[in-house]
Write a protein that holds these residues in place. Structure first.
Motif, PDB file in Angstrom:
ATOM      1  N   ARG A  17       0.846  -1.186   0.000  1.00 42.28           N
ATOM      2  CA  ARG A  17       0.000   0.000   0.000  1.00 42.28           C
ATOM      3  C   ARG A  17       0.881   1.235   0.000  1.00 42.28           C
ATOM      4  O   ARG A  17       2.032   1.210   0.438  1.00 42.28           O
ATOM      5  CB  ARG A  17      -0.958   0.010   1.182  1.00 42.28           C
ATOM      6  N   LEU A  69      -6.148   1.358   8.641  1.00 46.42           N
ATOM      7  CA  LEU A  69      -5.048   0.406   8.552  1.00 46.42           C
ATOM      8  C   LEU A  69      -5.453  -0.920   9.173  1.00 46.42           C
ATOM      9  O   LEU A  69      -6.287  -0.959  10.084  1.00 46.42           O
ATOM     10  CB  LEU A  69      -3.810   0.960   9.259  1.00 46.42           C
ATOM     11  N   MET A 119       1.907   4.765   1.320  1.00 42.15           N
ATOM     12  CA  MET A 119       1.810   5.490   2.584  1.00 42.15           C
ATOM     13  C   MET A 119       2.498   6.842   2.445  1.00 42.15           C
ATOM     14  O   MET A 119       3.480   6.996   1.714  1.00 42.15           O
ATOM     15  CB  MET A 119       2.476   4.696   3.706  1.00 42.15           C
ATOM     16  N   PRO A 129      -1.977   6.210   5.540  1.00 41.12           N
ATOM     17  CA  PRO A 129      -2.366   5.695   4.213  1.00 41.12           C
ATOM     18  C   PRO A 129      -2.792   6.814   3.280  1.00 41.12           C
ATOM     19  O   PRO A 129      -3.576   7.690   3.656  1.00 41.12           O
ATOM     20  CB  PRO A 129      -3.517   4.744   4.534  1.00 41.12           C
TER      21      PRO A 129
END
Length: 723
Positions: free
Chosen positions: A416, A443, A418, A437
């Motif tokens: 992912r 999360l 970030m 995020p």
């Protein structure tokens, strides 16, 4: 000086191979000799002749009846008079042909391609550490260790042995060059003793035609099985010749592009130039200058007679620059085509390991270009001495590529994007990153002891989560800038608030299990996983205590948050020395011990816990000492059956199970390729793994129901995995 030992044999000394001018750069020396005495004599090392003209060198290489190899080919002899010639290099037909018939299949491009992922990881790890420092001496940190590590991968022996192998080879050559016979014998005895252990260990495993050592043990050469000494001679050749020339070649490639920015720009813009450029650099700076022969009869070359039994060198480097054969012989034309040079020799004795060497040079340059925006020389280089040619010292400055994710980043499964929302200095050389995020989604859950992987420049680095598991909006990690690391921490320290990075979801190989009491022991940055563990112990109402060890107060992260609590003890080694671990642990008899810190600290703590009979829990972020060594009866070649995928996969020496599976189209998620992160954990349905990870406990290993296929191998001919 002129000496005559036999009428008609001219032993006029024409050159000194050990002279400073020849050691520094032999181009001018060779040009003079080609013009004045193309068959030159020196009285060094018992006296020998050297062929320097292209046509003479090639004709001699092809005339294997007159110029023989079976009486050893290195001048001076690198293994000593009490050791036999080393096949196949130091044999003549038909025996040479029989050896090459057995060995050739292990050096095909297709075979080398199967271990290319491992070669690439090796290059990336070593280069990452150099590049992270901004400037580095690349011979000691890259070109020396990389070929020796790749040799270990190829032979299916522990990479941990690479430094020792390199050291033995270098000491043997230096002793031969200096004429120190006692040291020369001692070093060679050490090298042969190492080879003996490799052979003895492989004899205990079943025959496998995909394992070069196993093939030497079990197959026939010239209609018979080899004895132990003959097998040892082949492996001793690999240990001496299997990495030195590649060290020189990689160094020459880096030196050239670091000093020629226009050509560096060209290969960056057109990667198709990498292969021909490497060939041209090999031609100009031939890594092994020459190879020896012995005259089987009196023979006259370019008007000079070499007597029967006379030693001679075929000077490949001179042949590669002979103006009678080459157009613009001293210019580096990186797109020169064709380029039939002799850097790897010529004729039947062309270097057996050339495909591996070419792969290493290509991969090293590809990775260097991928990890940097630019690189250049930042100091005077020093050259290797005869018989090698290449840098022995090379200082290079790097402009690294950023760890910040590009706008068009493609995320893999489990990754992912970030954002670095805050960067806080929490101790000397320690920064805390707060990561949120980019998509704003909550999360995932995590528990105390978990870590995340930060993807940096194509590789991942693991960092323990230091925040509160209840916080679903941000993750916190603290990172020590370690100049001796592989580059991840330095890249992290360059990040600023607002930067975006790729992160993989939390994994937990270090869970806090329910226990009556806890004793936490942290060294330096090892405090990070302890913070959520302490928080969890408090919530559970369990007794706990922390021993926090560091050199100085300024180096201890989060010290202000911890100091002053009755159950926290701080040990400053600069003031009181290293604490007595046994005495510390004795104060919490019965408590579960959780430790995190440097490899040495963890090894000492584990040893102390074993002695005291205390439960010990940790997570290794570098391989545990000795973990990568093969176990008794371990196989380097075997098959793996993937039950869910219904695929039978062959694993060859030097190839990880993960790489073999990827080649077959089955991806097993992984991160570290060191057996430390646990991301590749697989269930074992049948067979017995040879565990080489630092994740599984002794009890888990004994069950043989799971393994880490990034490093572990097999003790049975077939493993069945639940994949």
């Amino acid at each position: 000086m002129t000496t005559e030992t036999r009428p008609g044999i001219d032993r006029t000394v024409d050159w000194d191979p050990l002279s400073p001018e020849n050691n520094a750069d032999p181009v001018c020396v060779h040009a003079r000799l080609r013009a004045e005495c193309p068959v030159a004599y020196t009285d060094h090392f018992g006296g020998f002749w050297t062929l320097l003209k292209h046509d003479d060198v090639i004709a001699a290489a092809e005339d294997t009846a007159t110029f023989v190899s079976g009486r050893k080919v290195t001048i001076p002899d690198t293994v000593g008079p009490d050791r036999p010639p080393r096949p196949p290099l130091e044999t003549d037909p038909p025996l040479h042909t029989a050896y090459r018939t057995l060995l050739n299949r292990f050096f095909t491009p297709a075979r080398i391609k199967r271990i290319e992922p491992a070669i690439r990881r090796t290059a990336r790890e070593l280069l990452g550490a150099c590049i992270a420092d901004g400037e580095a001496e690349v011979v000691s940190r890259l070109t020396f260790p990389m070929p020796a590590q790749v040799l270990c991968i190829f032979l299916g022996i522990s990479v941990e042995d690479a430094a020792n192998i390199k050291d033995m080879a270098n000491r043997a050559l230096k002793a031969a060059m200096s004429g120190d016979k006692a040291l020369h014998k001692a070093v060679n005895d050490q090298a042969y003793a190492y080879v003996d252990k490799v052979i003895d260990a492989r004899r205990k495993t079943p025959y496998d035609p995909d394992d070069v050592v196993s093939a030497l043990i079990h197959e026939e050469v010239g209609g018979r099985r080899l004895d132990h000494d003959e097998i040892a001679a082949v492996l001793r050749l690999f240990l001496q010749a299997g990495h030195g020339t590649t060290t020189n070649g990689i160094g020459s490639v880096i030196r050239y592009f670091a000093s020629h920015p226009e050509d560096q720009r060209r290969v960056r813009e057109n990667p198709a130039l990498i292969a021909p450029a490497i060939e041209e650099i090999l031609r100009l700076w031939t890594p092994a200058r020459a190879l020896g022969r012995t005259a089987s009869r009196d023979v006259t070359v370019s008007g000079r007679t070499i007597p029967e039994g006379g030693k001679l060198l075929l000077m490949w480097h001179s042949a590669n620059r002979d103006a009678d054969h080459w157009d613009r012989p001293d210019d580096c034309v990186i797109d020169r085509q064709p380029n039939p040079h002799y850097a790897f020799g010529h004729g039947i004795h062309t270097c057996l390991g050339a495909p591996i060497a070419r792969a290493e040079l290509r991969i090293a340059l590809e990775e260097l270009l991928a990890l940097t925006e630019d690189f250049s020389l930042c100091g005077a280089d020093e050259g290797a001495t005869y018989p090698h040619l290449g840098p022995s010292k090379l200082d290079v400055a790097f402009t690294p590529r950023t760890a910040v994710a590009p706008d068009d980043v493609v995320l893999a499964e489990g990754e992912r994007l970030m954002s670095v929302s805050a960067v806080t200095h929490v101790a000397e050389q320690v920064v805390e990153l707060s990561l949120t995020p980019v998509d704003g989604a909550p999360l995932p859950d995590w528990q105390a002891g978990a870590h995340i992987d930060v993807v940096i420049g194509g590789f991942a680095r693991s960092y323990s989560l230091a925040g509160d598991p209840a916080d679903r909006d941000a993750w916190r990690i603290a990172v020590l800038r370690d100049e001796k690391s592989r580059g991840g921490s330095v890249a992290i320290h360059r990040l600023e608030a607002g930067d975006r990075i790729v992160v993989r979801a939390p994994r937990n190989n270090f869970p806090l299990r329910d226990a009556p009491a806890y004793h936490f022991v942290a060294s330096g940055i090892g405090i990070t996983p302890m913070l959520p563990m302490i928080r969890a112990a408090k919530v559970a109402g369990r007794p706990w205590q922390l021993d926090y060890v560091g050199r100085r107060r300024e180096t201890l992260a989060y010290l202000a948050d911890l100091e002053g609590q009755d159950n926290v003890r701080v040990h400053l080694t600069s003031e009181t020395g290293r604490p007595d671990l046994a005495a510390l642990l004795a104060q919490s008899d019965g408590a579960e011990v959780y430790a995190c810190g440097s490899t040495d600290f963890l090894a000492a703590t584990e040893e102390t816990c074993k002695a005291l009979g205390r439960p010990f829990h940790t997570e290794w972020f570098a391989p545990k000492p000795g973990a990568r060594q093969a176990g008794e009866g371990a196989l380097e070649a075997f098959t793996v059956y993937l039950a869910r995928s219904d695929k039978e996969i062959e694993v060859v020496p030097g190839q990880s199970i993960i790489d073999a599976c990827a080649e077959a189209g089955v991806a097993i998620p992984t991160s570290c390729f060191e057996g430390t992160c646990g991301s590749c954990r697989c269930e074992v349905l049948e067979g017995e793994p040879d565990h080489r990870d630092s994740v599984l406990s002794e009890e888990e290993r004994a069950r043989n129901d799971q393994m880490m296929p990034c490093v572990s191998k097999s003790k049975t001919g077939r493993l069945v995995l639940n994949r």
